[in-house]
Design an enzyme around this catalytic site. Structure first.
Site, short mmCIF file in Angstrom:
data_model
loop_
_atom_site.label_atom_id
_atom_site.label_comp_id
_atom_site.label_asym_id
_atom_site.label_seq_id
_atom_site.Cartn_x
_atom_site.Cartn_y
_atom_site.Cartn_z
N SER A 145 0.82 -1.20 0.00
CA SER A 145 0.00 0.00 0.00
C SER A 145 0.86 1.26 0.00
CB SER A 145 -0.95 -0.03 1.19
OG SER A 145 -1.88 1.03 1.13
N ASP A 304 -2.71 6.20 -4.04
CA ASP A 304 -1.54 5.52 -3.48
C ASP A 304 -1.10 4.39 -4.43
OD1 ASP A 304 -3.63 3.77 -2.94
OD2 ASP A 304 -2.94 3.26 -0.94
#
Length: 576
Positions: A145, A304
């Protein structure tokens, strides 16, 4: 705790581990602190899977720890008897992501389980979509992530397309922990797996189907076409997976002026221009904001690296400045638009539901009430929102409309069962187009929402405590707050104390104790006077403890003062 030196020597000398791995470890000889950190434990397979620093060792993520985790997952699938359905696998732009994806696939294949692997990097929400689209029993996504570049991770999804939840999460963890030796881990050559029709590459039809699902969620396509020549959008994929799908959906909807930050456009596992590839980090927007000023952009967007979270800035029409939005703000901006416009055009489903986590803004409450929408609260973690979608369908109770969490994640629609920054970008751009037609900016619209429902403001404070000693300190903080709960914070009395680990809700005034009705979790929540609150929990993926808080003010300035004051009071209560 493992005998770290014994484990170290084993990895250095065992021919099971490849030459590069052994050489990396041999070079550490004499550095006992580093050796201990790499071998004092097994990298923990938690409820979300694995996440750790890339490198050799039991407490690192590498092809061996990935294989071992996958063997445990394979054993679980075999016990369920669902191996024929197969497992979908996606990966992001990080170091070793493609290699880890293949190692996981080939371990599954060696156990007779089919694997469907994306041919190139794809967002996490597209993995969630793929699980159901392909009818798989499970899914794996290789990503860390928004973590720094030295990290990677491994998340597991089940057949509903959501991350694993209780009791399945603990059952899978038990199977992973039961794999004691690397000798018990199976693998197979890729050519052999392909010839046996166990390893499959996912084709582009899935991408097309995903895009079609997103387009169904657009409420006013005519408005987008009307302002397409005028609205200007700056976007950064943070060198990750969002670049292609985000640009594709905006192009197919008719947005004509989308400017991508060139330095952050293509995959870069070093994230060279980013100190931290996190849309919560203001510094990460430096290049995007520079481009926005050149292009006179209406909105600035960034996803992201695995494209499940969205950060935004929007122009202030009065000053021309770009205003940052929190995840609470952008999520509620989209939610309010969807609820309002679907109510007005009579496309709201029966028994609509808005789902949020317990640390997400209380602004959701009056907005849900305004549009006769049920508000469902769940524990922190988007997997619990995905779980609600499954239960709504199985129990024929509600119709999911939107879900959000404070950490910049949200989901419109049910095509995926995890937060989806691609659909969030699409929705946000529709909101911007709608605002553009009215002659206002997205920030102007946010101010209208505050004026109507109240000036809600949230804050978060994070303390990082690494290593064995840090974990002990975090536990001590939780124990002290649990056993000696404060009676007030910043002069605001505690009305209700929730201990989600014990599953209890205590009414402070009456002393009455009831059940939380949510799964067990190491989380403490203090419901305060004046629509204020604070909550504390250890991070499930990082060596951190997080303090969340929220207030309702009389104006933007008042809200800012109140949240700062509450945050300082909470920090002080922990430090003292």
């Amino acid at each position: 705790m493992l005998d770290f030196m014994k484990e170290y020597e084993s990895w250095c000398n065992d021919s099971y581990f490849d030459e590069n791995t052994r050489n990396e470890l041999i070079a550490l000889k004499g550095n006992d602190a580093e050796i201990e950190d790499r071998f004092y434990r097994e990298l923990e397979f938690g409820t979300g899977g694995l996440r750790g620093v890339i490198g050799a060792g039991t407490n690192r993520i590498n092809i061996y720890t990935v294989r071992k985790a996958t063997q445990g997952l394979a054993n679980y699938i075999l016990k369920q008897g669902t191996e024929e359905k197969g497992v979908a696998i996606a990966y992001d732009s990080r170091f070793m992501s493609k290699e880890f994806a293949d190692e996981a696939a080939l371990c599954l294949n060696a156990n007779g389980i089919k694997a469907y692997v994306f041919p190139n990097l794809h967002p996490t929400p597209m993995l969630s979509y793929a699980v159901r689209y392909l009818g798989c029993t499970a899914g794996i996504v290789i990503t860390a992530s928004h973590n720094p570049p030295e990290y990677n991770g491994y998340k597991v999804y089940w057949e509903d397309g959501a991350q694993i939840t209780a009791p399945r999460d603990k059952e899978i963890i038990s199977e992973v922990l039961a794999v004691k030796s690397y000798d018990d881990v199976k693998s197979i050559g890729k050519e052999d797996a392909i010839s046996k029709r166990l390893y499959f590459v996912i084709d582009e039809e899935l991408d097309d189907a995903y895009m079609d699902e997103l387009k169904k969620l657009i409420i006013h396509p005519e408005v987008i076409k009307e302002v397409a020549d005028d609205i200007r959008i700056v976007y950064s994929p943070f060198n990750g997976t969002g670049n292609i799908p985000v640009r594709r959906i905006l192009d197919e909807l008719g947005f004509k002026h989308v400017y991508v930050v060139k330095e952050q456009e293509l995959p870069d596992p070093k994230f060279t221009t980013l100190e931290y590839p996190n849309p919560e980090d203001a510094k990460a927007f430096d290049l995007a904001l520079k481009l926005a000023r050149v292009k006179d952009a209406d909105i600035v967007l960034a996803t992201d690296p695995d494209a499940d979270r969205l950060g935004i800035y929007a122009k202030d029409s009065k000053t021309g400045d770009y205003i940052p939005f929190t995840g609470n703000m952008s999520g509620m901006l989209i939610a309010e638009y969807i609820l309002r416009e679907r109510t007005l055009n009579n496309t709201m489903p029966k028994n609509p539901a808005l789902v949020k986590t317990i640390v997400t803004t209380n602004l959701a409450d009056p907005i849900a009430k305004e549009y006769n929408t049920s508000l469902i609260e769940v524990l922190t973690g988007f997997k619990y929102i995905g779980e609600q979608i499954k239960w709504f369908i199985e129990r024929d109770t509600y119709n999911y409309v939107f879900g959000l969490e404070e950490s910049y994640g949200c989901l419109a629609g049910t095509h995926a069962r995890d937060k989806d920054a691609v659909v969030a970008v699409m929705c946000l751009c529709e909101v911007a187009a709608f605002c553009k037609k009215q002659g206002i900016t997205v920030w102007d619209q946010m101010l209208k929402i505050y004026e109507k429902y109240g000036y809600y403001k949230e804050g978060i404070h994070t303390i990082t405590m690494k290593g064995i000693e840090g974990a002990s300190k975090i536990q001590a903080i939780m124990d002290n707050l649990r056993n000696n709960p404060p009676k007030e914070f910043d002069g605001l009395k505690v009305k209700e104390f929730r201990d989600y680990k014990l599953g209890t809700v205590t009414d402070i005034e009456t002393g009455k104790v009831s059940k939380t009705e949510l799964p067990e979790s190491n989380v403490l929540y203090f419901n305060l006077e004046n629509d204020s609150w604070c909550c504390v929990r250890p991070s499930g993926t990082e060596p951190k403890i997080k303090f969340y808080m929220g207030i309702k003010g009389d104006s933007l300035e008042d809200a800012e003062k109140r949240i700062d004051s509450l945050k300082n009071a909470v920090i002080s209560s922990v430090e003292n």
